[in-house]
Motif scaffolding. Structure first.
Motif, mmCIF file in Angstrom:
data_model
loop_
_atom_site.group_PDB
_atom_site.id
_atom_site.type_symbol
_atom_site.label_atom_id
_atom_site.label_comp_id
_atom_site.label_asym_id
_atom_site.label_seq_id
_atom_site.Cartn_x
_atom_site.Cartn_y
_atom_site.Cartn_z
ATOM 1 N N PRO A 118 26.088 42.557 21.800
ATOM 2 C CA PRO A 118 27.546 42.695 21.902
ATOM 3 C C PRO A 118 27.967 43.692 22.966
ATOM 4 C CG PRO A 118 26.713 43.725 19.899
ATOM 5 C CD PRO A 118 25.585 42.941 20.497
ATOM 6 N N LEU A 174 22.981 53.212 13.317
ATOM 7 C CA LEU A 174 23.602 51.909 13.068
ATOM 8 C C LEU A 174 23.022 50.927 14.076
ATOM 9 C CD1 LEU A 174 27.312 53.040 12.600
ATOM 10 C CD2 LEU A 174 25.802 52.182 10.813
ATOM 11 N N HIS A 175 22.729 49.706 13.621
ATOM 12 C CA HIS A 175 22.148 48.723 14.542
ATOM 13 C C HIS A 175 23.192 48.261 15.553
ATOM 14 C CE1 HIS A 175 19.785 45.533 16.167
ATOM 15 N NE2 HIS A 175 18.816 45.711 15.289
ATOM 16 N N PRO A 176 22.904 48.432 16.855
ATOM 17 C CA PRO A 176 23.920 48.112 17.861
ATOM 18 C C PRO A 176 24.266 46.629 17.940
ATOM 19 C CG PRO A 176 21.823 48.628 18.908
ATOM 20 C CD PRO A 176 21.673 48.974 17.457
ATOM 21 N N GLN A 177 23.368 45.765 17.446
ATOM 22 C CA GLN A 177 23.607 44.329 17.587
ATOM 23 C C GLN A 177 24.165 43.674 16.327
ATOM 24 O OE1 GLN A 177 19.519 44.472 19.399
ATOM 25 N NE2 GLN A 177 20.071 42.369 19.868
ATOM 26 N N LEU A 178 24.397 44.467 15.291
ATOM 27 C CA LEU A 178 24.915 43.887 14.052
ATOM 28 C C LEU A 178 26.330 44.383 13.808
ATOM 29 C CD1 LEU A 178 21.932 44.185 11.539
ATOM 30 C CD2 LEU A 178 23.004 42.094 12.328
ATOM 31 N N THR A 233 22.512 55.942 16.865
ATOM 32 C CA THR A 233 21.197 55.303 16.771
ATOM 33 C C THR A 233 20.886 54.810 15.361
ATOM 34 O OG1 THR A 233 20.128 57.427 16.374
ATOM 35 C CG2 THR A 233 20.217 56.686 18.640
ATOM 36 N N ASP A 245 42.166 50.649 10.267
ATOM 37 C CA ASP A 245 42.095 49.187 10.294
ATOM 38 C C ASP A 245 40.767 48.683 9.715
ATOM 39 O OD1 ASP A 245 42.595 46.501 10.756
ATOM 40 O OD2 ASP A 245 41.912 46.576 12.842
ATOM 41 N N GLN A 260 33.979 58.291 13.990
ATOM 42 C CA GLN A 260 34.198 57.093 13.171
ATOM 43 C C GLN A 260 32.874 56.436 12.814
ATOM 44 O OE1 GLN A 260 36.907 54.781 15.465
ATOM 45 N NE2 GLN A 260 38.703 55.856 14.683
ATOM 46 N N ASP A 268 15.971 54.879 14.740
ATOM 47 C CA ASP A 268 16.646 55.356 13.540
ATOM 48 C C ASP A 268 17.194 54.209 12.695
ATOM 49 O OD1 ASP A 268 16.224 57.985 13.689
ATOM 50 O OD2 ASP A 268 18.205 58.553 14.429
ATOM 51 N N TYR A 269 17.703 53.180 13.363
ATOM 52 C CA TYR A 269 18.342 52.138 12.554
ATOM 53 C C TYR A 269 17.355 51.377 11.688
ATOM 54 C CZ TYR A 269 17.465 48.979 16.617
ATOM 55 O OH TYR A 269 16.921 48.263 17.639
ATOM 56 N N HIS A 272 29.347 50.153 18.829
ATOM 57 C CA HIS A 272 29.733 50.777 20.103
ATOM 58 C C HIS A 272 31.237 50.764 20.325
ATOM 59 C CE1 HIS A 272 29.893 46.591 21.583
ATOM 60 N NE2 HIS A 272 30.663 47.052 22.533
ATOM 61 N N GLN A 273 31.959 50.029 19.479
ATOM 62 C CA GLN A 273 33.400 49.969 19.653
ATOM 63 C C GLN A 273 34.133 51.089 18.916
ATOM 64 O OE1 GLN A 273 33.319 45.732 18.420
ATOM 65 N NE2 GLN A 273 34.518 45.336 20.248
ATOM 66 N N PHE A 274 33.344 52.003 18.313
ATOM 67 C CA PHE A 274 33.952 53.122 17.589
ATOM 68 C C PHE A 274 33.580 54.441 18.253
ATOM 69 C CE2 PHE A 274 33.518 49.682 14.605
ATOM 70 C CZ PHE A 274 34.714 49.702 13.928
ATOM 71 N N SER A 275 34.382 55.465 17.968
ATOM 72 C CA SER A 275 34.045 56.799 18.463
ATOM 73 C C SER A 275 32.943 57.388 17.578
ATOM 74 C CB SER A 275 35.275 57.684 18.413
ATOM 75 O OG SER A 275 35.656 57.880 17.070
ATOM 76 N N LYS A 301 33.754 44.371 13.933
ATOM 77 C CA LYS A 301 33.439 45.050 15.195
ATOM 78 C C LYS A 301 32.006 45.579 15.183
ATOM 79 C CE LYS A 301 37.825 47.205 15.799
ATOM 80 N NZ LYS A 301 38.425 48.373 16.419
ATOM 81 N N TYR A 302 31.561 45.992 16.376
ATOM 82 C CA TYR A 302 30.208 46.528 16.518
ATOM 83 C C TYR A 302 30.273 48.048 16.668
ATOM 84 C CZ TYR A 302 28.729 41.733 17.100
ATOM 85 O OH TYR A 302 28.465 40.410 16.883
ATOM 86 N N ASP A 356 22.265 60.936 13.943
ATOM 87 C CA ASP A 356 23.043 60.401 15.053
ATOM 88 C C ASP A 356 23.485 58.974 14.746
ATOM 89 O OD1 ASP A 356 24.129 59.600 17.394
ATOM 90 O OD2 ASP A 356 22.432 60.141 18.660
#
Lengths: 277, 358
Positions: free
Chosen positions: B352, A109-113, A107, A149, A165, B254-255, A159-162, A156-157, A104
């Motif tokens: 963010p 990818l780190h949401p804050q980086l 989860t 792009d 992506q 997971d991250y 959460h800004q992707f689908s 970008k972070y 998934d």
């Protein structure tokens, strides 16, 4: 491929994974051919994911692995034994020679980086690249996995992707240090059906490039039938059947494989299953 | 394409993404201002509900028996007006920065508080910084060694830290380090042979450094040592336990597994991935801990004769000095709100999803 080079990028022999009281994987053999996609199928709890984690030496602390997992060198006949390898050896393999894509991407990818940071930190560590160099390479990677792009995407972070992506980004992260083996653990399970095909196609293209071998872990035989060259079916920690895709889907040898195929929606598989009965 | 609808424009395009955070910040500031009004009402009502006659407390028995003096006192301090009128007078004065005149020190309460606040901030900030550092380090170690001996030791120690009463600890440490070992200096903020450094921030250590007075700095720091230690022990147990829980939860993400699978050094995994992920719950509890520190200072300041808000509150309360009590109540309330506001704004900085969500 010259004959002196091992035709398998990764060779698993007699791999056992166990906790103190349980056997999770009871001795399996598997050879991942160079430039191929090897599907590892089976219901949840059959030990597929643990097999993948064992390759990276990332099993949970309560589990131990025995047997052999040999990672072939990119050039030359030498190989690296991964079971029981030292921390240093494993750290050099993880992300550098064997990379992993998780189920998934929301989860994994780190949401804050920012995406750029997650794409470049291991590149800078393993390849010793400078910041600018690493960002350039990251941009190229995002282009390669067709994230639109690419330059803008770096800052970008997640959460800004689908979802689709995000998984492409996770694949780009895995490809960053040009590994020879990619472990993909249910890479399409968390995605919308409409997006799954695109991600699978991407994996197929990457393998067809020739330098990357993919171990595709999934419970979904539909996914297997779409992209895998070889398929190994696991059940309760054991291999029940291993065969080239065509053979497995047209004339499965094992009852369990047959029942899995029968469970597939879509007429051709259903017929296969019913014929077998 | 349905996929691209979820995608936002890139950050760089002039101010489009500055808006959400600005709106978020503005909303938080406005809420805080409303709450300040609430705090004034609560402190005012509570103070006036206290049984006890401020006139008698301030004047002494003989003067309080003379009706003329009492009437004059009540008129001077506006105590002859109805409560509602008193409240609005109080609010109106507040807007001009006037908190009234203390009936014990006979100084404007604002001046008294301005003098006392830096003293309290100095120990409270020292304690929170120290306990965050120690708490994060110990909590992370405990989480990584979950179930091992060091984890159990840390848990017992932090539980002990939580359970020991602050005033008792303060007394024992004062007795041992000052009376027995003569290591720590006596009470107060500076030894008598040092003069106060030129006022910039009001924090003696900082002011002394700014003025280049190293001796004064060392003396002020040595006076800080015991009160800061007591307050640190008070919060560090809480922080350690909380950080351990937060880190354990993040280790399961997971991250973090993905970061390990990337072959990143453990140091990088902990700093950039684990602690960053745990930063938001940790921040929340640091805010709470700072709030409880402020109230924890009252006893500690009394024991170490530390001329801060706690001592002032103690003195005002024991003399039924209503303007003083209300001033302290308001100040502590406002500081609570301020800490919460800072925590809320830091959420936006750390996450963010908060910062960029519209």
């Amino acid at each position: 491929m010259s004959s002196s080079i091992d035709p398998a990028a990764l060779t698993i022999e007699g791999l056992r994974i166990a906790t103190r009281s349980h056997t999770i994987v009871g001795g399996i053999d598997l050879a991942l051919k160079r430039g191929g996609i090897h599907g590892l199928a089976g219901e949840s709890g059959s030990g597929k994911t643990m097999t993948a984690l064992a390759v990276l030496g990332l099993l949970p602390g309560s589990m131990t692995a025995s047997g052999s997992i040999r990672l072939a060198d990119a050039e030359g006949p030498a190989s690296t034994e991964l079971v029981g390898a030292s921390r240093g050896v494993l750290q050099g393999v993880r992300g550098r020679r064997v990379a992993m894509v998780f189920q998934d991407p929301s989860t994994s990818l780190h949401p804050q980086l920012p995406v750029g940071r997650q794409l470049t930190d291991h590149m800078r560590h393993h390849l010793g690249l400078g910041k600018a160099e690493a960002r350039q390479k990251a941009e190229a990677l995002l282009d390669r996995v067709r994230v639109p792009d690419a330059r803008g995407a770096l800052s970008k972070y997640p959460h800004q992707f689908s979802g689709g992506q995000r998984q492409r980004i996770a694949i780009a992260v895995a490809l960053a240090c040009d590994p020879t083996v990619l472990l993909a653990d249910e890479p399409t399970t968390a995605l919308d059906v409409t997006v799954q095909a695109g991600v699978l196609q991407l994996l197929r293209e990457l393998a067809d490039g020739g330098d990357l071998s993919i171990l595709l872990v999934t419970h979904d035989l539909g996914v297997m039938s779409a992209v895998a060259d070889e398929v190994t079916v696991m059940r309760q920690g054991l291999v029940v059947e291993s065969a080239p895709r065509e053979q497995l889907f047209t004339s499965p040898q094992d009852d369990y494989t047959r029942s899995l195929l029968a469970a597939l929606p879509g007429s051709s598989f259903e017929q296969t299953g019913e014929e077998a009965r | 394409m349905t996929r691209t609808t979820a995608v936002r424009p890139p950050r760089s395009r002039g101010g489009r993404t500055a808006h959400p955070f600005l709106r978020y910040a503005l909303r938080r500031v406005l809420t805080s201002l409303l709450l300040v009004v609430g705090v004034t009402l609560v402190t005012f009502v509570l103070t006036n509900l206290v049984p006890g006659d401020p006139v008698a407390a301030a004047l002494g028995q003989r003067a309080a028996e003379d009706p003329a003096i009492v009437a004059q006192f009540r008129a001077t301090y506006g105590l002859d007006q109805p409560l509602v009128v008193q409240y609005f007078t109080y609010l109106g004065n507040l807007l001009h920065g006037d908190l009234g005149v203390s009936t014990t020190t006979h100084n404007p309460v604002v001046d008294d508080l301005a003098k006392a606040l830096p003293a309290t901030l100095e120990i409270a900030l020292g304690a929170i910084v120290l306990s965050v550092i120690i708490g994060v380090v110990l909590g992370t170690i405990a989480a990584y060694r979950r179930g091992k001996a060091s984890d159990h030791v840390l848990r017992v120690v932090s539980l002990a830290g939580l359970s020991v009463p602050t005033f008792w600890l303060a007394l024992v440490l004062y007795y041992v380090f000052y009376f027995q070992l003569h290591i720590a200096p006596g009470s107060g903020r500076l030894s008598s042979d040092f003069s106060t450094p030129p006022h910039v921030t009001g924090l003696y250590t900082v002011d002394a450094l700014l003025a280049g007075q190293l001796d004064t700095f060392l003396d002020a720091a040595s006076h800080l040592f015991l009160p800061v230690l007591v307050l640190t022990l008070y919060t560090v147990g809480l922080l350690t336990r909380f950080v351990r829980t937060a880190v354990l939860e993040i280790l399961d993400q997971d991250y973090v597994r993905a970061a390990r699978a990337k072959g990143l050094p453990t140091r990088t995994v902990i700093w950039s991935y684990v602690l960053r992920g745990a930063s938001i719950p940790i921040l929340t509890v640091v805010g709470l801990a700072f709030g409880s520190l402020l109230s924890g200072t009252v006893l500690v300041e009394a024991i170490f004769a530390w001329p801060g808000i706690g001592s002032y509150a103690y003195q005002a309360a024991s003399h039924l000095d209503l303007p003083g009590i209300m001033g302290v109540g308001l100040l502590i309330g406002v500081m609570y709100l301020l800490v919460n506001l800072i925590v809320d704004l830091l959420y936006g900085v750390l996450d963010p999803r908060v910062r960029l969500a519209s």
